[in-house]
Scaffold this motif. Sequence first.
Motif, short mmCIF file in Angstrom:
data_model
loop_
_atom_site.label_atom_id
_atom_site.label_comp_id
_atom_site.label_asym_id
_atom_site.label_seq_id
_atom_site.Cartn_x
_atom_site.Cartn_y
_atom_site.Cartn_z
N ASP A 74 44.12 36.26 34.61
CA ASP A 74 42.79 36.63 34.13
C ASP A 74 41.69 36.04 35.00
OD1 ASP A 74 43.74 38.22 32.06
OD2 ASP A 74 43.61 36.62 30.57
N THR A 75 41.89 34.84 35.49
CA THR A 75 40.91 34.20 36.38
C THR A 75 40.81 34.98 37.68
OG1 THR A 75 41.32 32.01 35.44
CG2 THR A 75 40.37 32.08 37.66
N VAL A 76 41.94 35.32 38.25
CA VAL A 76 41.95 36.08 39.51
C VAL A 76 41.29 37.44 39.31
CG1 VAL A 76 43.42 37.11 41.28
CG2 VAL A 76 43.97 34.85 40.37
N TRP A 77 41.62 38.10 38.22
CA TRP A 77 41.04 39.42 37.95
C TRP A 77 39.51 39.33 37.84
CZ3 TRP A 77 41.67 44.12 38.93
CH2 TRP A 77 41.01 45.14 38.23
N ARG A 78 39.00 38.33 37.14
CA ARG A 78 37.54 38.17 37.02
C ARG A 78 36.91 37.93 38.39
NH1 ARG A 78 34.87 40.53 33.75
NH2 ARG A 78 33.15 39.10 34.01
N VAL A 127 33.88 52.32 44.99
CA VAL A 127 35.04 52.02 44.16
C VAL A 127 35.58 53.34 43.62
CG1 VAL A 127 35.86 50.86 42.07
CG2 VAL A 127 34.15 49.74 43.54
N GLU A 128 36.87 53.57 43.83
CA GLU A 128 37.51 54.80 43.36
C GLU A 128 38.03 54.67 41.93
OE1 GLU A 128 40.63 55.65 46.14
OE2 GLU A 128 39.28 56.79 47.40
N SER A 129 38.73 53.59 41.64
CA SER A 129 39.34 53.44 40.32
C SER A 129 39.43 51.97 39.94
CB SER A 129 40.74 54.07 40.30
OG SER A 129 41.60 53.37 41.17
N VAL A 130 39.41 51.72 38.63
CA VAL A 130 39.56 50.38 38.08
C VAL A 130 40.38 50.51 36.80
CG1 VAL A 130 38.40 48.34 37.14
CG2 VAL A 130 37.30 49.66 38.97
N ASP A 131 41.47 49.74 36.71
CA ASP A 131 42.27 49.71 35.50
C ASP A 131 42.35 48.25 35.05
OD1 ASP A 131 44.33 49.56 33.58
OD2 ASP A 131 45.33 51.31 34.44
N HIS A 132 41.53 47.90 34.06
CA HIS A 132 41.46 46.52 33.60
C HIS A 132 42.76 46.08 32.93
CE1 HIS A 132 37.22 45.84 34.52
NE2 HIS A 132 37.01 47.08 34.11
N GLU A 147 45.84 44.54 43.35
CA GLU A 147 46.47 44.36 42.04
C GLU A 147 46.69 42.88 41.80
OE1 GLU A 147 50.16 46.48 42.26
OE2 GLU A 147 51.11 44.93 43.44
N VAL A 148 46.68 42.52 40.53
CA VAL A 148 46.92 41.14 40.10
C VAL A 148 48.01 41.18 39.04
CG1 VAL A 148 45.92 39.09 39.01
CG2 VAL A 148 44.51 40.52 40.53
N SER A 149 48.96 40.24 39.14
CA SER A 149 50.03 40.18 38.14
C SER A 149 50.42 38.73 37.89
CB SER A 149 51.25 40.97 38.62
OG SER A 149 51.73 40.44 39.84
N PRO A 150 51.01 38.46 36.73
CA PRO A 150 51.52 37.12 36.46
C PRO A 150 52.64 36.78 37.44
CG PRO A 150 51.47 38.42 34.45
CD PRO A 150 51.22 39.36 35.58
N HIS A 151 52.72 35.52 37.81
CA HIS A 151 53.81 35.05 38.67
C HIS A 151 54.09 33.60 38.30
CE1 HIS A 151 56.36 35.03 42.23
NE2 HIS A 151 55.93 33.79 42.43
N GLY A 152 55.20 33.37 37.62
CA GLY A 152 55.50 32.02 37.15
C GLY A 152 54.38 31.54 36.24
#
Length: 128
Positions: A15-19, A64-69, A90-95
């Motif tokens: 969530d921090t990275v996404w913000r 910006v073409e697309s955003v998927d929160h 893209e951002v995803s959980p990792h450990g």
Amino acid sequence: MSRLELRAVGAAAPDTVWRRYVVVDRWRTWSPQVRAVHTDSPEIRPGLAGTVETFAGIRVAFTVESVDHDRRDWTWRVRLGPARLRLRHEVSPHGEGSATGLVMEGPAPLLAAYAPLARCALQRLVRP
């Protein structure tokens, strides 16, 4: 048209990275090549257009073409003169932290020139 994929893993929460991606004024805090972002919105959204001012004073136009929160995924196109790039983040959980991926499409020489800057930015993006 060539394609290059980069990835970075770090301790920052997804969530921090996404913000850090979503709020355009935060780009300069993790992307050393960005001096400022000029746009009419504080956050990315489909159709948002503006310019990124680099540390060298060069202004690069973007849309910006697309955003998927929900998926923490966004795509944009950047343009500098005749040169064009398409970037998908893209951002995803990792450990206990997160991973971020970047897929770049464009002319091979431009991708090769930009890759070291992008790699550095991604590593800073996922730091706590």
